[in-house]
Design a protein around this motif. Sequence first.
Motif, mmCIF file in Angstrom:
data_model
loop_
_atom_site.group_PDB
_atom_site.id
_atom_site.type_symbol
_atom_site.label_atom_id
_atom_site.label_comp_id
_atom_site.label_asym_id
_atom_site.label_seq_id
_atom_site.Cartn_x
_atom_site.Cartn_y
_atom_site.Cartn_z
ATOM 1 N N ILE A 39 54.151 -140.831 -73.566
ATOM 2 C CA ILE A 39 54.351 -140.379 -72.182
ATOM 3 C C ILE A 39 53.897 -138.930 -72.043
ATOM 4 N N THR A 40 54.221 -138.122 -73.037
ATOM 5 C CA THR A 40 53.825 -136.712 -72.984
ATOM 6 C C THR A 40 52.317 -136.548 -73.167
ATOM 7 N N VAL A 41 51.716 -137.389 -74.005
ATOM 8 C CA VAL A 41 50.251 -137.324 -74.171
ATOM 9 C C VAL A 41 49.595 -137.473 -72.792
ATOM 10 N N ALA A 42 50.020 -138.467 -72.066
ATOM 11 C CA ALA A 42 49.434 -138.717 -70.737
ATOM 12 C C ALA A 42 49.799 -137.598 -69.760
ATOM 13 N N ALA A 43 51.033 -137.098 -69.872
ATOM 14 C CA ALA A 43 51.496 -136.060 -68.932
ATOM 15 C C ALA A 43 50.651 -134.791 -69.050
ATOM 16 N N ASN A 44 50.225 -134.462 -70.268
ATOM 17 C CA ASN A 44 49.461 -133.218 -70.450
ATOM 18 C C ASN A 44 48.201 -133.206 -69.595
ATOM 19 N N GLU A 45 47.433 -134.272 -69.644
ATOM 20 C CA GLU A 45 46.201 -134.314 -68.847
ATOM 21 C C GLU A 45 46.519 -134.472 -67.363
ATOM 22 N N ALA A 46 47.535 -135.268 -67.059
ATOM 23 C CA ALA A 46 47.884 -135.524 -65.652
ATOM 24 C C ALA A 46 48.282 -134.232 -64.941
ATOM 25 N N ALA A 47 48.934 -133.320 -65.659
ATOM 26 C CA ALA A 47 49.384 -132.068 -65.028
ATOM 27 C C ALA A 47 48.196 -131.271 -64.498
ATOM 28 N N PHE A 48 47.112 -131.252 -65.269
ATOM 29 C CA PHE A 48 45.926 -130.518 -64.804
ATOM 30 C C PHE A 48 45.340 -131.165 -63.556
ATOM 31 N N ARG A 49 45.395 -132.492 -63.507
ATOM 32 C CA ARG A 49 44.826 -133.198 -62.345
ATOM 33 C C ARG A 49 45.590 -132.888 -61.067
ATOM 34 N N ARG A 50 46.897 -132.691 -61.178
ATOM 35 C CA ARG A 50 47.714 -132.473 -59.982
ATOM 36 C C ARG A 50 47.487 -131.117 -59.338
ATOM 37 N N HIS A 51 47.215 -130.105 -60.185
ATOM 38 C CA HIS A 51 47.046 -128.759 -59.637
ATOM 39 C C HIS A 51 45.704 -128.630 -58.931
ATOM 40 N N GLY A 249 51.739 -133.855 -77.451
ATOM 41 C CA GLY A 249 52.571 -135.043 -77.220
ATOM 42 C C GLY A 249 52.884 -135.814 -78.483
ATOM 43 N N ARG A 250 52.831 -135.136 -79.631
ATOM 44 C CA ARG A 250 52.986 -135.848 -80.910
ATOM 45 C C ARG A 250 54.365 -135.662 -81.530
ATOM 46 N N GLN A 251 55.185 -134.814 -80.933
ATOM 47 C CA GLN A 251 56.494 -134.565 -81.532
ATOM 48 C C GLN A 251 57.574 -135.320 -80.741
#
Length: 353
Positions: A39-51, A249-251
């Motif tokens: 979930i965090t792996v996906a969230a990292n890239e998604a955050a950039f898309r939202r801004h 997102g690996r931890q």
Amino acid sequence: MTRETAPAPVNLRDFEPAARARLDPAHYDYFAGGAQDEITVAANEAAFRRHTLVPRILRGQGAPRLEVTVLGESASMPILLAPTAFHRLAHPDAERATARAAAEAGVIMIAAMLSTVTIEQIAACGAKLWFQLYIQPDLDFTASLVRRAEDAGCRALVVTADSPALGRNERGDRNRFHDLPPGIHCANMEEEGKVRQVVLSPDISWRHVDWLKETTSLPIVLKGVLHPEDARLAVEHGVDGLIVSNHGGRQLDTVPASLDRLPLVAEAVGGTVPLLLDGGVRRGTDVVKALALGAAAAAIGRPALWGLAVAGQAGVERVLELLRNELANALTLCGAASPADVTDGLLGGVAWK
Ligand SMILES: Cc1cc2nc3c(=O)[nH]c(=O)nc-3n(C[C@H](O)[C@H](O)[C@H](O)COP(=O)(O)O)c2cc1C
Ligand SMILES: CCCCC(=O)C(=O)O
């Protein structure tokens, strides 16, 4: 007979399928994967898309200058190579190829303690280096690693603080990938012909950071900071820089995107120490957003591994060149003359989910 070749990668994301086609599937999964549901792996890239970015116009600034200085170290652009373990799984030239590409590009490489060639061999490749450390409970051994990094010319120590245990990577479980293949090992951990076991210890604490400060005069950068209270504590303990990171997102899974934590950490430290950010940086516009939210520079993890897998040194160089061109283009289109010219005034807020 015509032979079909895949089109050359035109951006960082294109490198991933190209790398996947070359890698052993278990090794691809090790590089690509994250903890549990990712979930965090996906969230990292998604955050950039939202801004969103709101460019300024008619500023007549000319071509942007990309150079920055981070902790006294100059770099050709505000992009570093994040520390990643086991480059030999991606390419026979291993960390040497990555370091040569970093040298060629004039960027800082954060060499991982768990490299598959020694820090001395990496240093011989001419890149500006920082050394990433997992503090080992055996402090004499940790001190010996610090000495080696200093002697090899590393200019900062990056202490990874988000790993009191290994994250739960289920791709590794499915692939039964729990050991490095024969002939590949953690070269810095070799002692008298034996390879020491790496310990990710839940006993590591601020006490160890204090100890490290006594042990070295190199700047100490703490990697894996997400909580503003920890950022404040880090400054109190004399840490020289922070990397806002969730380890790609690996931890711990379901941790927020690192970009989303950056403003909170920036507010907590109030400009006392430089901040870096990693996690999901794939575009020049991503770098601009990180700078606008308070980072001095951003780091890339997986994209460099994909470049390495595709074409060794040349592949990593190409990844860095593509990102450099995108960053220059994004800054120009924003009307920004340099990384220092990027402020939160360029941000248009979070426009979509
Ligand atoms: C294959 C792989 C190995 C990694 N090994 C390390 C490591 O040894 N030490 C460390 O501090 N971080 C390590 N990381 C985390 C990276 O430094 C960085 O935080 C992360 O990759 C950034 O996210 P990105 O891959 O989305 O750019 C690793 C990441 C990956 C993908
Ligand atoms: C013990 C291996 C840890 C390397 C690492 O940090 C990662 O794969 O994310």
